[in-house]
Design an enzyme around this catalytic site. Sequence first.
Site, PDB file in Angstrom:
ATOM      1  N   CYS A  44       0.797  -1.228   0.000  1.00  0.00           N
ATOM      2  CA  CYS A  44       0.000   0.000   0.000  1.00  0.00           C
ATOM      3  C   CYS A  44       0.827   1.274   0.000  1.00  0.00           C
ATOM      4  O   CYS A  44       0.479   2.244  -0.681  1.00  0.00           O
ATOM      5  CB  CYS A  44      -0.998  -0.013   1.143  1.00  0.00           C
ATOM      6  N   HIS A  77      -3.038   1.155   6.702  1.00  0.00           N
ATOM      7  CA  HIS A  77      -3.263   1.185   5.259  1.00  0.00           C
ATOM      8  C   HIS A  77      -3.017   2.604   4.761  1.00  0.00           C
ATOM      9  O   HIS A  77      -3.397   3.583   5.416  1.00  0.00           O
ATOM     10  CB  HIS A  77      -4.674   0.742   4.899  1.00  0.00           C
ATOM     11  N   ASP A 119      -7.451   5.696  -3.709  1.00  0.00           N
ATOM     12  CA  ASP A 119      -6.658   4.530  -3.329  1.00  0.00           C
ATOM     13  C   ASP A 119      -6.359   3.686  -4.559  1.00  0.00           C
ATOM     14  O   ASP A 119      -7.270   3.197  -5.223  1.00  0.00           O
ATOM     15  CB  ASP A 119      -7.418   3.704  -2.290  1.00  0.00           C
ATOM     16  N   ASN A 160     -14.025   3.560  10.295  1.00  0.00           N
ATOM     17  CA  ASN A 160     -14.956   3.644  11.427  1.00  0.00           C
ATOM     18  C   ASN A 160     -15.801   2.401  11.661  1.00  0.00           C
ATOM     19  O   ASN A 160     -16.756   2.445  12.436  1.00  0.00           O
ATOM     20  CB  ASN A 160     -15.885   4.852  11.245  1.00  0.00           C
ATOM     21  N   ASP A 173     -17.231  -1.103  13.135  1.00  0.00           N
ATOM     22  CA  ASP A 173     -17.163  -1.801  14.415  1.00  0.00           C
ATOM     23  C   ASP A 173     -16.528  -3.174  14.207  1.00  0.00           C
ATOM     24  O   ASP A 173     -16.622  -3.759  13.119  1.00  0.00           O
ATOM     25  CB  ASP A 173     -18.567  -1.982  15.000  1.00  0.00           C
ATOM     26  N   GLU A 193     -15.117   9.717  18.668  1.00  0.00           N
ATOM     27  CA  GLU A 193     -15.561   8.347  18.928  1.00  0.00           C
ATOM     28  C   GLU A 193     -16.586   8.304  20.063  1.00  0.00           C
ATOM     29  O   GLU A 193     -16.409   8.925  21.111  1.00  0.00           O
ATOM     30  CB  GLU A 193     -14.371   7.464  19.304  1.00  0.00           C
ATOM     31  N   GLU A 215     -21.097  10.541  15.628  1.00  0.00           N
ATOM     32  CA  GLU A 215     -20.285   9.449  15.068  1.00  0.00           C
ATOM     33  C   GLU A 215     -21.110   8.188  14.903  1.00  0.00           C
ATOM     34  O   GLU A 215     -21.067   7.513  13.871  1.00  0.00           O
ATOM     35  CB  GLU A 215     -19.091   9.196  15.985  1.00  0.00           C
TER      36      GLU A 215
END
Length: 722
Positions: free
Chosen positions: A305, A364, A387, A428, A430, A477, A482
């Site tokens: 990367c 990354h 990317d 972000n 979970d 967070e 958020e």
Amino acid sequence: MPRGRRSRRTTARSNPIAGRNRRNRETLPTVSIKSVDLLWNQNQEKHETDSFESPNHLVLRRGFTFDFIIEISNHEGLNPDLVKLELRRGYRARISRGTLFQAICGGKSRRHYQWKMEVVSSTNGEVRYRVHTPPDVPVGSYRCHVRVPLGKNKSKGERVWEDKKEIVFLFNPWNKDDSVYLPNERERNEYINNETGLIWAGTHDSTFTWPWNFAQFEVISLETVLYMLDSWRLGSDARRSPIHVTRCLANMVNNNDGDSGTLIGLWSSNDDDYADGTSPTSWSGSEAILTQYMSDKKPVRYAQCWVFGGTLTTVLRTIGIPSRPVTNFESAHDADFNRAIDYYFDRNDKMIEDKSNDSIWNYHVWVEAWMTRPDLDGDYGGWQAVDATPQELSPHSRTMVVGPASIQAIKDGKDLKYDNEFVIAEVNADIKYHVEKSDGSFSVVSRHETKVGKHISTKAVGRNSREDVTSHYKYPEGSASERAALMGGRGHEEEEKGAVSFSAKLTSGRRIGEDLTFGVTAKIDSPISSNINVTAVFETTTYTGVVGKEIKKSKSILRPNNNDTVDVTFVLKATEYRKHLGEQPLISVTILGYVEDPEQAWVHKIPLNLELPQLIINIDGKGDDVKLKSGRTVSVKVTLKNPLKNESLTNMTLHIEGTGLIGARTLKSANVPSAGSVTNSFSITPRSYSRVSERNYLTLIVTGRCNQLKGLMGTGSVEVIP
């Protein structure tokens, strides 16, 4: 002659086109073009392009004016207002296709933005013209023609001068009407002009930097960008837009679509897999990559990367789009686009591979590019995530590319084009651990809402330090904003609470060659009637979270009393892990806790990037940050200390690179004895630049590898003084 200073007065071609009326050919006037001077030095300095190395391209930025001078013989018969400048792209240039542009005095364009030309001065047959270019010129290279009428009007024919070299138009961050306009001068110097940078890597609690030589002003960089645009067959309307140009270049940086792109990605912990190419950890800049690629137009092996990110930053800065590499620590790869990373474990402490398609990368790297977004409803211009690392097919093109994705839209949790959904999860998502129960069903035993997207980092403007941009990508967070942006109306699968609270952490050891100690704590919150089984699994891994070999598996049985807090320690010795490490010194530690009655399971992962020794650079005997006079040759010493006990470092090579200091080269080093050191020497000569006031800081990059350690690096900074 200083870099960027060239004289460009060329005489007219010996076979000019003349005469539209063949019957009167013998009576044509004697007006002729003696020479045309495109004023390379003046124009490139004005256009902020005098740093480009290319001797075959006059490099300009769209939206600025440029001047040229025509020297005419028998100029008494010339009407200077009838001279025309033409720019042609491709071999069948047409105005209707946007591949032919004409600038004439007093002329009007069909578009909102106009090509215009005016006479600045006219003295004794020498006429100076000024060309006004629109701020939306399609970027790329053009052939330049100057058409001069043979008389006071156009009826008697014309002579044509054609430059054997080309004019290249770039995007223009200095022009407020350009879609890449960046108002801050220091940011323009950093994100367009800075030829070296730092790319962060490691883990969120133990970072290091990859120094990178962008070399965006080198000949090979410009030639590569022009080749990429032509190979992708990008049309004129697309070339006007940084959105489409950025997407094109990101596609061309990787070859995983089989489209003759620049780099092939490979993620393996086995050194032998890189034998038919160059290991990603051996690259320290884009110039060597682009040179190899353009030599035969075949993809270069291999990249990961940060290599994709460094190379994409180079080509974006070359074409004039402000850009910077960005590193996301604890970066989620959400394969099923549900904004969650799901791991499944069976009752034997094994991860179920066919159910666990998601992963967490230690880090990354992608690129941010600056542009407006008129294609989106709302205020979504500014930095965009792009990317080139091949991960998932983009639903917008079915190619391996992400972006440009508006960072503001990512923060708001909005799935807009291009590929925002993937980046929302990267920063972000979970994390959920599912463990098989005795009845064969699965329960969520651990849920982490704050572990993904840590310390999102880029190089600070004008300093070799880290700027944290996490707040650009997400709200604080745990805040309501958020959670609302991430969940977007999605359901929330609750974690099952048990009688025991577990925690685990690394307690000692971080550097390669050290023993590693991990502590696990179990706190009894409510009565249990069984023992607690704790297992630690140590495995090799890549930084993308793909596990390799199992190094060691340790188990411990705890027999606590109710309301107790008990601790257990696991140790992984250096002699146990050293022989298993691959291209990068990465270890994955999975801690599993299990209570039989009442039934409870717990899982925790600890990624560990062992710290490598630094290459110590000493320039002119003064350290790694010095001032040197331009043109003065000095000695550089590079020292490596061996951190391994009872093991020598063998087959050591150093790769050296530094734009303006030294050409890329490789040195063979002597072996480094156990706990000993070796010093290697070479010379550098700082080169002066045409704009020293803005580009007087140069970076020396040294990377090293041997049979035992890869990815060694060190940098030095040189301030060039008159």
